[in-house]
Design a protein around this motif. Structure first.
Motif, PDB file in Angstrom:
ATOM      1  N   LEU A  44       0.953  -1.112   0.084  1.00 43.75           N
ATOM      2  CA  LEU A  44       0.203  -0.018  -0.014  1.00 43.75           C
ATOM      3  C   LEU A  44       0.791   1.247  -0.043  1.00 43.75           C
ATOM      4  O   LEU A  44       0.464   2.363  -0.626  1.00 43.75           O
ATOM      5  CB  LEU A  44      -1.036  -0.030   1.119  1.00 43.75           C
ATOM      6  CG  LEU A  44      -2.104   0.977   1.160  1.00 43.75           C
ATOM      7  CD1 LEU A  44      -2.934   0.526   0.096  1.00 43.75           C
ATOM      8  CD2 LEU A  44      -2.830   0.914   2.431  1.00 43.75           C
ATOM      9  N   TYR A  45       2.090   1.141   0.464  1.00 44.61           N
ATOM     10  CA  TYR A  45       2.878   2.261   0.507  1.00 44.61           C
ATOM     11  C   TYR A  45       3.133   2.914  -0.917  1.00 44.61           C
ATOM     12  O   TYR A  45       3.419   4.111  -0.830  1.00 44.61           O
ATOM     13  CB  TYR A  45       4.354   1.771   1.229  1.00 44.61           C
ATOM     14  CG  TYR A  45       5.251   2.912   1.283  1.00 44.61           C
ATOM     15  CD1 TYR A  45       5.585   4.109   2.017  1.00 44.61           C
ATOM     16  CD2 TYR A  45       6.372   2.917   0.063  1.00 44.61           C
ATOM     17  CE1 TYR A  45       6.446   4.929   2.188  1.00 44.61           C
ATOM     18  CE2 TYR A  45       7.306   4.030   0.087  1.00 44.61           C
ATOM     19  CZ  TYR A  45       7.243   5.012   1.047  1.00 44.61           C
ATOM     20  OH  TYR A  45       8.216   6.061   1.101  1.00 44.61           O
ATOM     21  N   HIS A  46       3.010   2.129  -1.823  1.00 47.13           N
ATOM     22  CA  HIS A  46       3.284   2.657  -3.096  1.00 47.13           C
ATOM     23  C   HIS A  46       1.990   3.339  -3.914  1.00 47.13           C
ATOM     24  O   HIS A  46       2.041   3.256  -5.070  1.00 47.13           O
ATOM     25  CB  HIS A  46       3.990   1.292  -3.913  1.00 47.13           C
ATOM     26  CG  HIS A  46       5.403   1.004  -3.224  1.00 47.13           C
ATOM     27  ND1 HIS A  46       6.439   1.834  -3.479  1.00 47.13           N
ATOM     28  CD2 HIS A  46       5.788   0.191  -2.491  1.00 47.13           C
ATOM     29  CE1 HIS A  46       7.488   1.014  -2.822  1.00 47.13           C
ATOM     30  NE2 HIS A  46       7.141  -0.008  -2.281  1.00 47.13           N
ATOM     31  N   THR A  47       0.880   3.565  -3.222  1.00 43.67           N
ATOM     32  CA  THR A  47      -0.070   3.790  -3.779  1.00 43.67           C
ATOM     33  C   THR A  47      -0.467   4.998  -3.117  1.00 43.67           C
ATOM     34  O   THR A  47       0.024   5.413  -1.915  1.00 43.67           O
ATOM     35  CB  THR A  47      -1.356   2.892  -3.641  1.00 43.67           C
ATOM     36  OG1 THR A  47      -1.850   2.908  -2.214  1.00 43.67           O
ATOM     37  CG2 THR A  47      -1.067   1.719  -4.052  1.00 43.67           C
ATOM     38  N   SER A  48      -1.587   5.858  -3.711  1.00 46.92           N
ATOM     39  CA  SER A  48      -1.691   7.296  -3.103  1.00 46.92           C
ATOM     40  C   SER A  48      -2.645   6.964  -2.042  1.00 46.92           C
ATOM     41  O   SER A  48      -2.900   7.825  -1.180  1.00 46.92           O
ATOM     42  CB  SER A  48      -2.533   7.921  -4.278  1.00 46.92           C
ATOM     43  OG  SER A  48      -3.844   7.560  -4.795  1.00 46.92           O
ATOM     44  N   TYR A  50      -2.166   5.280   0.495  1.00 46.84           N
ATOM     45  CA  TYR A  50      -1.410   5.087   1.749  1.00 46.84           C
ATOM     46  C   TYR A  50      -1.179   6.571   2.444  1.00 46.84           C
ATOM     47  O   TYR A  50      -1.400   6.722   3.764  1.00 46.84           O
ATOM     48  CB  TYR A  50       0.095   4.657   1.382  1.00 46.84           C
ATOM     49  CG  TYR A  50       0.877   4.227   2.681  1.00 46.84           C
ATOM     50  CD1 TYR A  50       0.664   3.115   3.284  1.00 46.84           C
ATOM     51  CD2 TYR A  50       1.739   5.243   3.116  1.00 46.84           C
ATOM     52  CE1 TYR A  50       1.420   2.731   4.373  1.00 46.84           C
ATOM     53  CE2 TYR A  50       2.656   5.096   4.336  1.00 46.84           C
ATOM     54  CZ  TYR A  50       2.440   3.831   4.879  1.00 46.84           C
ATOM     55  OH  TYR A  50       2.969   3.535   6.065  1.00 46.84           O
ATOM     56  N   ASP A  51      -1.266   7.559   1.570  1.00 40.59           N
ATOM     57  CA  ASP A  51      -1.273   8.989   2.387  1.00 40.59           C
ATOM     58  C   ASP A  51      -2.632   9.508   3.018  1.00 40.59           C
ATOM     59  O   ASP A  51      -2.560  10.139   3.781  1.00 40.59           O
ATOM     60  CB  ASP A  51      -1.096  10.132   1.111  1.00 40.59           C
ATOM     61  CG  ASP A  51       0.486   9.861   0.561  1.00 40.59           C
ATOM     62  OD1 ASP A  51       1.303   9.373   1.224  1.00 40.59           O
ATOM     63  OD2 ASP A  51       0.437  10.152  -0.581  1.00 40.59           O
ATOM     64  N   LEU A  52      -3.659   8.489   2.634  1.00 45.32           N
ATOM     65  CA  LEU A  52      -4.795   8.926   3.532  1.00 45.32           C
ATOM     66  C   LEU A  52      -4.894   8.394   4.719  1.00 45.32           C
ATOM     67  O   LEU A  52      -5.804   8.619   5.542  1.00 45.32           O
ATOM     68  CB  LEU A  52      -6.172   8.325   2.588  1.00 45.32           C
ATOM     69  CG  LEU A  52      -6.156   8.920   1.047  1.00 45.32           C
ATOM     70  CD1 LEU A  52      -7.329   8.271   0.470  1.00 45.32           C
ATOM     71  CD2 LEU A  52      -6.448  10.396   1.109  1.00 45.32           C
ATOM     72  N   LEU A  53      -4.122   7.614   5.117  1.00 40.41           N
ATOM     73  CA  LEU A  53      -3.951   6.664   6.449  1.00 40.41           C
ATOM     74  C   LEU A  53      -3.371   7.813   7.636  1.00 40.41           C
ATOM     75  O   LEU A  53      -2.325   8.110   7.307  1.00 40.41           O
ATOM     76  CB  LEU A  53      -3.209   5.578   6.394  1.00 40.41           C
ATOM     77  CG  LEU A  53      -3.914   4.372   5.354  1.00 40.41           C
ATOM     78  CD1 LEU A  53      -2.901   3.231   5.578  1.00 40.41           C
ATOM     79  CD2 LEU A  53      -5.159   4.125   5.895  1.00 40.41           C
ATOM     80  N   ASN A  54      -3.730   7.701   8.735  1.00 38.49           N
ATOM     81  CA  ASN A  54      -3.083   8.304   9.862  1.00 38.49           C
ATOM     82  C   ASN A  54      -2.092   7.556  10.399  1.00 38.49           C
ATOM     83  O   ASN A  54      -1.878   6.396   9.971  1.00 38.49           O
ATOM     84  CB  ASN A  54      -4.333   8.774  10.896  1.00 38.49           C
ATOM     85  CG  ASN A  54      -4.644   7.878  11.820  1.00 38.49           C
ATOM     86  OD1 ASN A  54      -4.051   6.659  11.904  1.00 38.49           O
ATOM     87  ND2 ASN A  54      -6.050   7.801  11.903  1.00 38.49           N
ATOM     88  N   PRO A  55      -1.213   8.259  11.114  1.00 35.98           N
ATOM     89  CA  PRO A  55       0.025   7.381  11.587  1.00 35.98           C
ATOM     90  C   PRO A  55      -0.476   6.142  12.238  1.00 35.98           C
ATOM     91  O   PRO A  55       0.232   5.099  12.068  1.00 35.98           O
ATOM     92  CB  PRO A  55       0.775   8.406  12.524  1.00 35.98           C
ATOM     93  CG  PRO A  55       0.498   9.705  12.127  1.00 35.98           C
ATOM     94  CD  PRO A  55      -1.154   9.420  11.502  1.00 35.98           C
ATOM     95  N   GLU A  56      -1.239   6.178  13.218  1.00 36.71           N
ATOM     96  CA  GLU A  56      -1.831   4.774  13.923  1.00 36.71           C
ATOM     97  C   GLU A  56      -2.289   3.739  12.684  1.00 36.71           C
ATOM     98  O   GLU A  56      -1.764   2.596  12.807  1.00 36.71           O
ATOM     99  CB  GLU A  56      -2.963   5.188  14.591  1.00 36.71           C
ATOM    100  CG  GLU A  56      -2.389   5.841  15.958  1.00 36.71           C
ATOM    101  CD  GLU A  56      -2.632   7.485  15.634  1.00 36.71           C
ATOM    102  OE1 GLU A  56      -3.244   7.794  15.038  1.00 36.71           O
ATOM    103  OE2 GLU A  56      -1.921   8.310  16.473  1.00 36.71           O
ATOM    104  N   GLN A  57      -2.947   4.185  11.835  1.00 40.72           N
ATOM    105  CA  GLN A  57      -3.452   3.293  10.618  1.00 40.72           C
ATOM    106  C   GLN A  57      -2.374   2.780   9.968  1.00 40.72           C
ATOM    107  O   GLN A  57      -2.098   1.626   9.438  1.00 40.72           O
ATOM    108  CB  GLN A  57      -4.496   4.144   9.734  1.00 40.72           C
ATOM    109  CG  GLN A  57      -5.642   4.237  10.574  1.00 40.72           C
ATOM    110  CD  GLN A  57      -6.571   5.191   9.581  1.00 40.72           C
ATOM    111  OE1 GLN A  57      -6.207   5.775   8.996  1.00 40.72           O
ATOM    112  NE2 GLN A  57      -7.919   5.001   9.819  1.00 40.72           N
ATOM    113  N   LYS A  58      -1.213   3.623   9.766  1.00 44.47           N
ATOM    114  CA  LYS A  58      -0.219   3.090   8.803  1.00 44.47           C
ATOM    115  C   LYS A  58       0.854   2.096   9.701  1.00 44.47           C
ATOM    116  O   LYS A  58       1.086   1.063   9.126  1.00 44.47           O
ATOM    117  CB  LYS A  58       0.687   4.367   8.505  1.00 44.47           C
ATOM    118  CG  LYS A  58       0.348   5.272   7.297  1.00 44.47           C
ATOM    119  CD  LYS A  58       1.062   6.412   7.257  1.00 44.47           C
ATOM    120  CE  LYS A  58       0.745   7.073   6.119  1.00 44.47           C
ATOM    121  NZ  LYS A  58       1.524   8.310   6.023  1.00 44.47           N
TER     122      LYS A  58
END
Length: 156
Positions: A44-48, A50-58
């Motif tokens: 998911l890191y390589h998709t846009s 991923y930027d929608l997740l907050n730090p806890e979700q990441k």
């Protein structure tokens, strides 16, 4: 002793020594605040998205991705890899007993790796692994049949 036998003897000796002094990892103090794999290794890191997740979700995604990765290692180590090594060992038992001994050592190591990954996953997510070895991956009869058929014919 020929060069191949010398190399195999060194491998066998190193493997035996490693097994005698190896400390089994203690996963009782897994830090739930740390990622399990580098972010860049996750899909998911390589998709846009991923930027929608907050730090806890990441962080949680990273940890779950790590658990799933461990499961994939377990699937191959217990199934495919063990079958291939076992077939090769049996094929060489008579003609090259030293190689067969080295392959037997690999089987022992594969079992230890499987146990290590399972222990890690069970300690981090006990509810997901309480009565089974996997939470994210499933055996497809067709996929496992193909893999095991190929594993039983390592010469191919």
């Amino acid at each position: 002793m020929n060069a191949d036998a010398d190399v195999l003897s060194k491998i066998k000796h190193a493997s035996e020594q490693d097994r005698q002094c190896r400390v089994v990892p203690d996963f009782s103090d897994i830090d739930p605040g740390l990622p399990f794999v580098p972010e860049v290794f996750t899909q998911l890191y390589h998709t846009s998205a991923y930027d929608l997740l907050n730090p806890e979700q990441k962080l949680r995604y990273n940890q779950l991705f790590g658990l799933r990765s461990n499961e994939l290692f377990m699937v191959f180590e217990k199934g495919v890899t063990r079958q291939v090594i076992h077939q090769l060992k049996n094929a060489r038992q008579e003609s090259d007993p030293l190689l067969a001994d080295c392959l037997e050592g690999m089987l022992v190591e594969e079992s230890r790796h499987h146990a290590m990954f399972l222990d890690f996953n069970r300690r981090f997510l006990p509810e997901g692994y309480s009565n089974k070895g996997r939470c994210f991956t499933r055996d497809s009869r067709l996929e496992m049949g193909v893999l095991l058929t190929l594993a039983k014919r390592p010469g191919l």
